[in-house]
Scaffold this motif. Structure first.
Motif, PDB file in Angstrom:
ATOM      1  N   PHE A 312       7.295   6.148  -3.068  1.00  0.00           N
ATOM      2  CA  PHE A 312       6.513   5.583  -1.973  1.00  0.00           C
ATOM      3  C   PHE A 312       5.556   4.475  -2.419  1.00  0.00           C
ATOM      4  O   PHE A 312       4.698   4.673  -3.281  1.00  0.00           O
ATOM      5  CB  PHE A 312       5.681   6.667  -1.289  1.00  0.00           C
ATOM      6  N   ILE A 313       5.691   3.306  -1.797  1.00  0.00           N
ATOM      7  CA  ILE A 313       4.601   2.336  -1.677  1.00  0.00           C
ATOM      8  C   ILE A 313       3.747   2.839  -0.515  1.00  0.00           C
ATOM      9  O   ILE A 313       4.263   3.353   0.477  1.00  0.00           O
ATOM     10  CB  ILE A 313       5.153   0.931  -1.378  1.00  0.00           C
ATOM     11  N   TRP A 314       2.430   2.661  -0.617  1.00  0.00           N
ATOM     12  CA  TRP A 314       1.546   3.287   0.375  1.00  0.00           C
ATOM     13  C   TRP A 314       0.451   2.303   0.752  1.00  0.00           C
ATOM     14  O   TRP A 314      -0.218   1.730  -0.118  1.00  0.00           O
ATOM     15  CB  TRP A 314       0.969   4.560  -0.236  1.00  0.00           C
ATOM     16  N   ASP A 315       0.275   2.060   2.055  1.00  0.00           N
ATOM     17  CA  ASP A 315      -0.840   1.221   2.508  1.00  0.00           C
ATOM     18  C   ASP A 315      -1.468   1.826   3.760  1.00  0.00           C
ATOM     19  O   ASP A 315      -0.918   2.749   4.372  1.00  0.00           O
ATOM     20  CB  ASP A 315      -0.408  -0.229   2.734  1.00  0.00           C
ATOM     21  N   ALA A 316      -2.646   1.319   4.148  1.00  0.00           N
ATOM     22  CA  ALA A 316      -3.390   1.933   5.254  1.00  0.00           C
ATOM     23  C   ALA A 316      -4.386   0.943   5.840  1.00  0.00           C
ATOM     24  O   ALA A 316      -4.753  -0.056   5.212  1.00  0.00           O
ATOM     25  CB  ALA A 316      -4.112   3.187   4.773  1.00  0.00           C
ATOM     26  N   ALA A 317      -4.839   1.239   7.065  1.00  0.00           N
ATOM     27  CA  ALA A 317      -5.872   0.453   7.741  1.00  0.00           C
ATOM     28  C   ALA A 317      -6.553   1.312   8.798  1.00  0.00           C
ATOM     29  O   ALA A 317      -5.990   2.300   9.283  1.00  0.00           O
ATOM     30  CB  ALA A 317      -5.278  -0.802   8.374  1.00  0.00           C
ATOM     31  N   LYS A 318      -7.748   0.902   9.202  1.00  0.00           N
ATOM     32  CA  LYS A 318      -8.516   1.633  10.214  1.00  0.00           C
ATOM     33  C   LYS A 318      -7.986   1.341  11.606  1.00  0.00           C
ATOM     34  O   LYS A 318      -7.618   0.206  11.916  1.00  0.00           O
ATOM     35  CB  LYS A 318      -9.990   1.239  10.133  1.00  0.00           C
ATOM     36  N   MET A 319      -7.958   2.352  12.441  1.00  0.00           N
ATOM     37  CA  MET A 319      -7.659   2.177  13.864  1.00  0.00           C
ATOM     38  C   MET A 319      -8.940   2.420  14.657  1.00  0.00           C
ATOM     39  O   MET A 319      -9.638   3.414  14.437  1.00  0.00           O
ATOM     40  CB  MET A 319      -6.567   3.152  14.310  1.00  0.00           C
ATOM     41  N   ASN A 320      -9.237   1.501  15.578  1.00  0.00           N
ATOM     42  CA  ASN A 320     -10.448   1.573  16.386  1.00  0.00           C
ATOM     43  C   ASN A 320     -10.126   2.146  17.764  1.00  0.00           C
ATOM     44  O   ASN A 320      -9.325   1.576  18.503  1.00  0.00           O
ATOM     45  CB  ASN A 320     -11.050   0.174  16.525  1.00  0.00           C
ATOM     46  N   LEU A 321     -10.761   3.251  18.106  1.00  0.00           N
ATOM     47  CA  LEU A 321     -10.467   3.953  19.348  1.00  0.00           C
ATOM     48  C   LEU A 321     -11.543   3.672  20.400  1.00  0.00           C
ATOM     49  O   LEU A 321     -12.686   3.336  20.057  1.00  0.00           O
ATOM     50  CB  LEU A 321     -10.341   5.449  19.076  1.00  0.00           C
ATOM     51  N   LEU A 328      -6.903   6.648  11.075  1.00  0.00           N
ATOM     52  CA  LEU A 328      -6.327   5.909   9.959  1.00  0.00           C
ATOM     53  C   LEU A 328      -4.831   5.727  10.146  1.00  0.00           C
ATOM     54  O   LEU A 328      -4.092   6.700  10.319  1.00  0.00           O
ATOM     55  CB  LEU A 328      -6.590   6.659   8.648  1.00  0.00           C
ATOM     56  N   ALA A 329      -4.386   4.461  10.144  1.00  0.00           N
ATOM     57  CA  ALA A 329      -2.954   4.152  10.182  1.00  0.00           C
ATOM     58  C   ALA A 329      -2.448   3.994   8.758  1.00  0.00           C
ATOM     59  O   ALA A 329      -3.079   3.315   7.944  1.00  0.00           O
ATOM     60  CB  ALA A 329      -2.715   2.868  10.964  1.00  0.00           C
ATOM     61  N   MET A 330      -1.304   4.606   8.455  1.00  0.00           N
ATOM     62  CA  MET A 330      -0.746   4.541   7.112  1.00  0.00           C
ATOM     63  C   MET A 330       0.760   4.346   7.185  1.00  0.00           C
ATOM     64  O   MET A 330       1.411   4.781   8.138  1.00  0.00           O
ATOM     65  CB  MET A 330      -1.048   5.820   6.325  1.00  0.00           C
ATOM     66  N   SER A 331       1.316   3.704   6.157  1.00  0.00           N
ATOM     67  CA  SER A 331       2.767   3.577   6.031  1.00  0.00           C
ATOM     68  C   SER A 331       3.162   3.883   4.597  1.00  0.00           C
ATOM     69  O   SER A 331       2.455   3.518   3.648  1.00  0.00           O
ATOM     70  CB  SER A 331       3.229   2.167   6.397  1.00  0.00           C
ATOM     71  N   VAL A 332       4.289   4.555   4.441  1.00  0.00           N
ATOM     72  CA  VAL A 332       4.865   4.816   3.124  1.00  0.00           C
ATOM     73  C   VAL A 332       6.329   4.401   3.169  1.00  0.00           C
ATOM     74  O   VAL A 332       7.042   4.714   4.116  1.00  0.00           O
ATOM     75  CB  VAL A 332       4.720   6.299   2.705  1.00  0.00           C
ATOM     76  N   TYR A 333       6.781   3.699   2.121  1.00  0.00           N
ATOM     77  CA  TYR A 333       8.118   3.120   2.159  1.00  0.00           C
ATOM     78  C   TYR A 333       8.562   2.780   0.737  1.00  0.00           C
ATOM     79  O   TYR A 333       7.735   2.587  -0.160  1.00  0.00           O
ATOM     80  CB  TYR A 333       8.137   1.872   3.043  1.00  0.00           C
ATOM     81  N   PRO A 334       9.871   2.678   0.513  1.00  0.00           N
ATOM     82  CA  PRO A 334      10.383   2.378  -0.826  1.00  0.00           C
ATOM     83  C   PRO A 334      10.419   0.881  -1.097  1.00  0.00           C
ATOM     84  O   PRO A 334      10.216   0.061  -0.189  1.00  0.00           O
ATOM     85  CB  PRO A 334      11.799   2.948  -0.776  1.00  0.00           C
ATOM     86  N   ALA A 335      10.722   0.513  -2.355  1.00  0.00           N
ATOM     87  CA  ALA A 335      10.807  -0.901  -2.732  1.00  0.00           C
ATOM     88  C   ALA A 335      11.831  -1.636  -1.886  1.00  0.00           C
ATOM     89  O   ALA A 335      11.650  -2.820  -1.563  1.00  0.00           O
ATOM     90  CB  ALA A 335      11.152  -1.011  -4.220  1.00  0.00           C
ATOM     91  N   GLU A 336      12.911  -0.952  -1.487  1.00  0.00           N
ATOM     92  CA  GLU A 336      13.954  -1.580  -0.676  1.00  0.00           C
ATOM     93  C   GLU A 336      13.431  -2.047   0.690  1.00  0.00           C
ATOM     94  O   GLU A 336      14.034  -2.906   1.332  1.00  0.00           O
ATOM     95  CB  GLU A 336      15.115  -0.607  -0.453  1.00  0.00           C
TER      96      GLU A 336
END
Length: 643
Positions: A312-321, A328-336
């Motif tokens: 997993f590559i992993w990144d994130a950002a704040k979500m404003n409600l 918190l918004a996050m994504s995990v994904y492979p190099a492909e």
């Protein structure tokens, strides 16, 4: 019923056959019964509404070599109903992947379909090693029938709040292709395990059907009780594990650098890298241990799912409600899947989708939202979704927006997907069409649908009513009856019948009334009727319950007193069993253009109607539904042209 209609235009008389019977559409008995003590005639939960609760304490271990998941779950089940329960029913959805399951038996021969690969030697399902009654400290009396388990209790769970605790030890092998719900994606840096339907879950006991025990066959999704979850997942230390809910032990499972970056992401509107592509292969990006246990908590949810991988590559950002809270918004994904045209924007899409729906409809209720790149094309769970790892640009935005749109239907509004798939897929498809316009100034706004093509798609000879159980529906019709047709029906209701202001207010009220509860189709219909102030029984019947076709036609244009200066009279007919309002466009000889709208009530008691245009000269063209927003099965009879 066939009624002959004699029509006259300026040149000739034409005989047209109408199939329309007003009484069949506008009969006053659409709601066969009134409200009950639990469900009011207004469409809201009544004073006697009740709902049971199921809390789960789950521990599980992933073996990434054998693909085996071993677990134990303690279920605390609270009976809020007025009925004593001498037995309990649970769902064992992984049993679908047993070669002897009903779902496998009904899968088309030599076809992968939605259920898995019939040519595969895979033979999965649960291995249940122990079922115990915790309070009594005894083994439970139980039977397993396909994807369900019945536990027969020594004493009934009393009504009005009594609690029973059961403990189940189990294991199963995760299938590579799990009916588009779970699976294993092989990547260059390691497998991605997308894990769902991974623990025994309580069947819903409700005031509509009692125990809801429909087997899991593959096409139909889920109907689940709400509760709180305490989750411990043990995986190889090289893995990142993401799960529904909030991670409680960051210091034990993340490096100091990752903890610092995650803290930064919680304050950032821009995407922050938690683990970069370059760090995936670096041993220092993970704690130097053999295994780690990840501890998650989720409250007031109907399900949980998770994913695990060393790739997993992993990144994130704040979500404003809207309330001022943040998630918190996050994504995990492979190099492909890496790249700005691909998954590097997945967190941006997740953030945009959830912030938009929170503002439009109801605030997002979970601490995190995780987007996982997998071999599952698109599947939703509370706080986490699985999307296709090959998706890019507009396709990735679309699947992200759709799967997180399911947060509102059915994760917040907990309808019965086993029976009424359109109440989550169709509602979600509808809100997705608005999101396309909202996101980034319409970056991925699609082209307008060709209604002449879509009408043939919706009303072909082999199509079925929306109000059909997904398991009993032809698979080719699922996209029509569960997604497109109900979604477009709500668009018609919003834009052409109620108007956006009235519709949006009623739709928000429906979500608010039934948030974290179990509505039926009737509850939705009644809510929209009452809040919008319209008797929409004719629309619900024609569009959702039946599969009525729609065909309006111009049957002639004449002049009052045979004088153009006295105004033109347009004769129209309703030729099929569905009725909708009338949109008339016209153009006069001098080039003046105008429009006229008639309500659906003109079809209350007749299949023909005449309307006078406010003109004082010859008319050269009259057209019904010039914008082609209605699903007319024959647009060729919508236009009249003068000599």
């Amino acid at each position: 019923m066939f009624i002959s209609v004699v029509t006259v235009n300026a040149q000739e008389e034409t005989k047209i056959v109408s199939k329309y019977d007003p009484y069949a559409l506008f009969a006053p008995n659409f709601y066969a019964t009134g409200g009950t003590i639990s469900r009011a005639a207004t469409g809201e939960p009544n004073v006697g509404y009740w709902q049971n609760k199921a809390d789960y304490q789950i521990t599980a271990t992933l073996n990434d070599v054998t693909n085996k998941i071993s677990g134990s779950v303690i279920i605390t089940y609270k009976n809020n109903s007025p009925h004593a329960l001498p037995f309990l029913w649970l769902q064992l959805d992984q049993n679908l992947f047993n070669k002897e399951s009903r779902g496998q038996a009904r899968m088309p021969l030599n076809s992968r379909s939605r259920y898995g690969d019939s040519k595969s030697s895979f033979n999965g399902g649960y291995n249940i090693t122990a079922v115990k009654l915790v309070t009594e400290k005894t083994a439970a009396d139980y039977i397993i029938t396909d994807t369900r388990m019945q536990i027969r209790l020594p004493k009934a769970v009393k009504p009005g709040g009594d609690v029973v605790k059961i403990k189940i030890d189990y294991s199963f092998e995760l299938p590579e292709y799990g009916a588009d719900r779970c699976g294993i994606l092989k990547t260059e840096n390691g497998n991605i395990f997308a894990v769902a339907q991974w623990y025994p879950r309580m069947c819903v006991f409700d005031d509509v059907e009692g125990w809801n025990t429909l087997p899991y066959l593959g096409p139909s999704e889920f109907y689940l009780e709400y509760g709180d979850f305490d989750i411990n997942i043990t995986a190889p230390a090289s893995h990142i594990v993401v799960c529904s809910g909030e991670l409680l032990n960051e210091a034990e499972v993340l490096t100091p650098v990752q903890q610092s970056r995650l803290a930064q992401a919680r304050k950032s509107n821009q995407t922050v890298m938690i683990r970069t592509a370059e760090e995936v292969k670096a041993p220092a990006s993970r704690p130097a241990k053999t295994t780690l246990t990840w501890h998650y908590k989720m409250t007031n949810a109907r399900d949980v799912a998770w994913a695990s991988s060393k790739s997993f590559i992993w990144d994130a950002a704040k979500m404003n409600l809207p309330s001022g809270k943040a998630s918190l918004a996050m994504s995990v994904y492979p190099a492909e899947s890496n790249g700005q045209k691909a998954w590097s924007r997945a967190t941006e899409y997740t953030k945009g989708s959830i912030e938009n729906y929170s503002k439009r409809w109801y605030e997002y209720p979970y601490p995190c939202a995780v987007n996982v790149a997998t071999n599952v094309g698109g599947m939703e769970y509370p706080g986490i979704v699985f999307c296709g790892y090959k998706a890019t640009t507009g396709g990735l935005f679309g699947v992200t927006d759709h799967e997180f749109g399911h947060t509102w239907f059915p994760m917040i509004v907990g309808s019965n997907e086993r029976k009424y798939g359109w109440m989550d897929e169709g509602f979600n498809t509808f809100i997705n069409t608005l999101a396309e316009e909202d996101f980034n100034k319409g970056e991925y706004k699609g082209e307008k649908q060709n209604m002449e093509v879509m009408t043939q798609y919706m009303f072909g000879d082999k199509t079925e009513p929306v109000l059909s159980t997904p398991d009993a529906m032809k698979e080719a019709n699922i996209g029509i009856a569960l997604y497109f047709k109900p979604g477009y029906g709500l668009t018609l209701l919003r834009n052409e019948i109620l108007g956006p202001a009235r519709f949006d207010y009623a739709f928000r009220e429906y979500i608010k009334r039934w948030a974290f509860k179990h509505p039926t189709p009737t509850d939705f219909f009644r809510t929209m009727d009452n809040v919008a102030g319209e008797n929409l029984g004719w629309f619900w019947k024609g569009w959702f319950v039946q599969n009525y076709k729609f065909n309006q036609a111009i049957t002639g244009v004449t002049y009052d007193n045979k004088k153009p200066e006295d105004g033109a009279i347009v004769a129209i007919a309703n030729l099929e069993q569905m009725a909708l309002p009338v949109n008339i466009s016209y153009e006069t000889k001098s080039g003046k253009k105008g429009t006229l709208k008639l309500p659906v009530e003109v079809w209350n008691n007749t299949n023909t109607w005449k309307v006078k245009l406010p003109t004082t000269e010859e008319v050269i063209k009259v057209e019904l539904d010039a914008e082609k927003v209605f699903p007319d099965v024959d647009f060729s009879n919508n236009v009249w042209k003068g000599n």
